[in-house]
Design an enzyme around this catalytic site. Structure first.
Site, PDB file in Angstrom:
ATOM      1  N   ASN A  27      18.967   2.371  -6.218  1.00 13.69           N
ATOM      2  CA  ASN A  27      18.537   3.603  -5.569  1.00 13.69           C
ATOM      3  C   ASN A  27      19.181   3.760  -4.207  1.00 13.69           C
ATOM      4  O   ASN A  27      19.419   2.771  -3.509  1.00 13.69           O
ATOM      5  CB  ASN A  27      17.014   3.618  -5.339  1.00 13.69           C
ATOM      6  CG  ASN A  27      16.208   3.467  -6.606  1.00 13.69           C
ATOM      7  OD1 ASN A  27      16.586   3.983  -7.649  1.00 13.69           O
ATOM      8  ND2 ASN A  27      15.111   2.756  -6.517  1.00 13.69           N
ATOM      9  N   GLY A  55      16.736   0.082  -4.438  1.00 18.09           N
ATOM     10  CA  GLY A  55      16.400  -0.107  -5.837  1.00 18.09           C
ATOM     11  C   GLY A  55      15.998  -1.546  -6.031  1.00 18.09           C
ATOM     12  O   GLY A  55      16.698  -2.465  -5.578  1.00 18.09           O
ATOM     13  N   ASN A 200       2.312  -9.241  -6.568  1.00 22.50           N
ATOM     14  CA  ASN A 200       1.655  -9.451  -5.286  1.00 22.50           C
ATOM     15  C   ASN A 200       0.153  -9.589  -5.502  1.00 22.50           C
ATOM     16  O   ASN A 200      -0.343  -9.493  -6.633  1.00 22.50           O
ATOM     17  CB  ASN A 200       2.000  -8.332  -4.291  1.00 22.50           C
ATOM     18  CG  ASN A 200       1.479  -6.958  -4.711  1.00 22.50           C
ATOM     19  OD1 ASN A 200       0.443  -6.825  -5.364  1.00 22.50           O
ATOM     20  ND2 ASN A 200       2.196  -5.919  -4.316  1.00 22.50           N
ATOM     21  N   LEU A 242       1.757 -13.049  -1.087  1.00 18.80           N
ATOM     22  CA  LEU A 242       0.661 -12.644  -0.201  1.00 18.80           C
ATOM     23  C   LEU A 242       1.180 -11.983   1.067  1.00 18.80           C
ATOM     24  O   LEU A 242       0.548 -12.073   2.123  1.00 18.80           O
ATOM     25  CB  LEU A 242      -0.191 -13.866   0.162  1.00 18.80           C
ATOM     26  CG  LEU A 242      -0.812 -14.651  -0.995  1.00 18.80           C
ATOM     27  CD1 LEU A 242      -1.507 -15.903  -0.474  1.00 18.80           C
ATOM     28  CD2 LEU A 242      -1.788 -13.772  -1.778  1.00 18.80           C
ATOM     29  N   ASP A 245       1.366 -13.885   4.399  1.00 29.58           N
ATOM     30  CA  ASP A 245       0.619 -15.136   4.238  1.00 29.58           C
ATOM     31  C   ASP A 245       1.229 -16.074   3.210  1.00 29.58           C
ATOM     32  O   ASP A 245       0.573 -17.006   2.743  1.00 29.58           O
ATOM     33  CB  ASP A 245      -0.839 -14.833   3.873  1.00 29.58           C
ATOM     34  CG  ASP A 245      -1.602 -14.197   5.028  1.00 29.58           C
ATOM     35  OD1 ASP A 245      -1.330 -14.582   6.189  1.00 29.58           O
ATOM     36  OD2 ASP A 245      -2.437 -13.315   4.788  1.00 29.58           O
ATOM     37  N   GLY A 246       2.463 -15.838   2.818  1.00 26.79           N
ATOM     38  CA  GLY A 246       3.140 -16.755   1.911  1.00 26.79           C
ATOM     39  C   GLY A 246       2.961 -16.388   0.455  1.00 26.79           C
ATOM     40  O   GLY A 246       2.920 -15.207   0.096  1.00 26.79           O
ATOM     41  N   ASP A 281      11.572  -8.090  -2.763  1.00 24.39           N
ATOM     42  CA  ASP A 281      12.778  -8.215  -3.586  1.00 24.39           C
ATOM     43  C   ASP A 281      13.677  -9.339  -3.075  1.00 24.39           C
ATOM     44  O   ASP A 281      14.325 -10.042  -3.866  1.00 24.39           O
ATOM     45  CB  ASP A 281      13.551  -6.897  -3.590  1.00 24.39           C
ATOM     46  CG  ASP A 281      12.780  -5.774  -4.261  1.00 24.39           C
ATOM     47  OD1 ASP A 281      11.991  -6.062  -5.175  1.00 24.39           O
ATOM     48  OD2 ASP A 281      12.976  -4.612  -3.868  1.00 24.39           O
ATOM     49  N   GLY A 314      14.916  -6.895  10.023  1.00 24.23           N
ATOM     50  CA  GLY A 314      15.890  -5.805  10.066  1.00 24.23           C
ATOM     51  C   GLY A 314      15.390  -4.610   9.276  1.00 24.23           C
ATOM     52  O   GLY A 314      14.445  -4.715   8.482  1.00 24.23           O
ATOM     53  N   GLY A 316      15.586  -1.515   6.463  1.00 23.00           N
ATOM     54  CA  GLY A 316      16.132  -1.301   5.136  1.00 23.00           C
ATOM     55  C   GLY A 316      15.910  -2.508   4.246  1.00 23.00           C
ATOM     56  O   GLY A 316      15.321  -3.515   4.651  1.00 23.00           O
TER      57      GLY A 316
END
Length: 333
Positions: A27, A55, A200, A242, A245-246, A281, A314, A316
Site C-alpha cells: 500500500n 501494506g 495482538n 502487547l 509491553d513486549g 509488522d 521514526g 511511517g
C-alpha cells in the site's frame, strides 16, 4: 520473563540470512500528523501530507530484508504511479519483487492519522491487493516454496491466503499467520496449515472470548488458560504482542519460562515512540527472518523487540525500519 537488554540478542543480527516468502499486500500510506486524533465528525489541523510505502505484507518483507534475510514478495500492484513507488522502495530495502503481479487500476492505499503521542488510526483501501488470486499463487508455487518460511496476513482475499498456506504447508515450510485485519474465526483449512499464529492482545481476547484486564495490566492475566484455549482453536504455537509491553509466546507442546508451562514472556525495549505505524509488522518480519535463519521462536521474538522498538522512533512503516548496523548502533551498550 525473557529480558532483552543484552548485546547477545543484538548479536543474533549477524546470523540472519534465511529464505523468506511473503504473500499479500502493498500500500501507499497517505499520512498526516496531528496534535490529537479527531473525534467522529470533527475536523482537526494536521501537518504536511506524506506518502510512504506500506501494506502489512510489504512492511513485513521489508523488515525481514533490511536485517539480512533473503525475501521474495508475492502480491499485486496497479498501473498507477504508486506501483513504481512501492516496488522501488521495496527494492531499496532488498526485497525481491520479481514475482509481483501488475493489474489494471489503483494500487492499494491507506490513510493514516498519527497523533502527538505516536498513536494512529488507519483506513485501508485494497486496490490491487484484491487481485492477488489463487491462480496467481498456484502459478508462483515453485518460487514460493524455494523459501523455508512463509508469512501471511489477511489484507489479501481469504481463499488466496488459504491456498498459499496449504501450498507452503505441503512443501514442509513453516507458516506464520498474522490475523490482521482481524477475523474472529479463521477458516479451518488455514488453521490446519498454519504453524504459528501472531495476534495482538486485543485480537487474542476476541478470538478466545476472554475479558481484557480492566486496568490494562497483563501481568496478572491467566496466560496458561490462554495457551490452552489457543491450542483448542488449533494453534499449538502463538505469539501475542502487547504493544509497548513486549510479547508472550504460547506453546502447547513445551515448557515456558513463566510459572505456567508453555508460556514465555518477552520483555519490551523501551524507547520514546514518535509513530507506532508498522511496528507490529517490523516485529513479524523479524520473526520470519529469525525462523528462516534457524532461531527458536523465543529468540526470534527477542530480536523482534529491538527491531520494532527502532521502528517506533521514526515516522511511517517501511521508512522507519533499520538495517542490522543501524539497530545495533542504536541499542548496543
Amino acid at each position: 520473563m525473557i529480558g532483552v537488554s543484552d548485546d547477545a540478542t543484538l548479536d543474533m543480527l549477524e546470523r540472519i540470512g534465511g529464505d523468506v516468502a511473503v504473500v499479500g499486500s502493498m500500500n501507499a500510506d497517505y499520512t498526516v500528523v496531528t496534535e490529537r486524533l479527531p473525534k467522529p465528525g470533527e475536523t482537526v489541523n494536521a501537518g504536511p501530507l506524506t506518502i510512504l510505502p506500506g501494506g502489512k505484507s510489504g512492511n513485513q518483507a521489508a523488515s525481514a530484508a533490511r536485517i539480512g534475510a533473503h525475501v521474495r514478495l508475492f502480491g499485486a500492484v496497479g498501473d498507477d504511479a504508486n506501483a513504481d513507488f512501492l516496488l522501488g522502495e521495496l527494492g531499496k530495502a532488498g526485497v525481491d519483487t520479481a514475482n509481483v503481479r501488475h493489474v489494471p487500476g489503483p494500487s492499494g492505499t491507506t490513510v493514516i492519522t498519527v497523533d502527538a503521542h505516536g498513536e494512529n488510526t488507519i483506513v485501508y483501501s485494497p486496490g490491487s491487493n484484491a487481485h492477488v488470486s489463487v491462480d496467481y499463487i498456484v502459478s508462483s508455487r515453485d518460487a514460493l516454496t524455494a523459501a523455508s518460511v512463509l508469512g501471511l496476513c489477511l489484507e489479501s482475499p481469504m481463499d488466496t491466503v488459504v491456498a498459499a498456506a496449504r501450498i507452503a504447508h505441503d512443501a514442509g515450510m513453516t507458516v506464520l499467520v498474522n490475523n490482521s485485519p482481524f477475523v474472529p474465526q479463521l477458516p479451518r483449512e488455514l488453521v490446519d496449515a498454519a504453524d504459528i499464529l501472531l495476534v495482538n492482545e486485543h485480537e487474542m481476547a476476541q478470538m478466545l472470548g476472554v475479558d481484557e484486564p480492566a486496568d490494562g495490566d497483563w501481568n496478572g492475566f491467566d496466560w496458561t488458560d490462554a495457551r490452552e484455549r489457543m491450542a483448542g482453536l488449533g494453534f499449538a504455537h502463538a505469539i501475542v504482542t502487547l504493544g509497548g509491553d513486549g510479547s508472550v509466546i504460547l506453546d502447547a507442546t513445551g515448557d515456558g519460562d513463566d510459572a505456567g508451562a508453555g508460556v514465555t514472556r518477552v520483555a519490551p525495549v523501551r524507547v520514546e515512540a514518535v509513530d507506532t505505524t508498522g511496528c507490529g509488522d517490523a516485529f513479524m518480519g523479524t520473526v520470519l527472518a529469525g525462523l528462516a535463519s534457524g532461531f527458536v521462536l523465543a529468540d526470534a521474538a527477542r530480536l523482534g523487540s529491538y527491531v520494532a522498538a527502532y521502528a517506533a522512533t521514526g515516522y511511517g512503516a517501511q521508512a522507519s525500519y533499520g538495517t542490522s548496523s543501524q539497530i545495533r548502533s542504536r541499542f548496543a551498550k
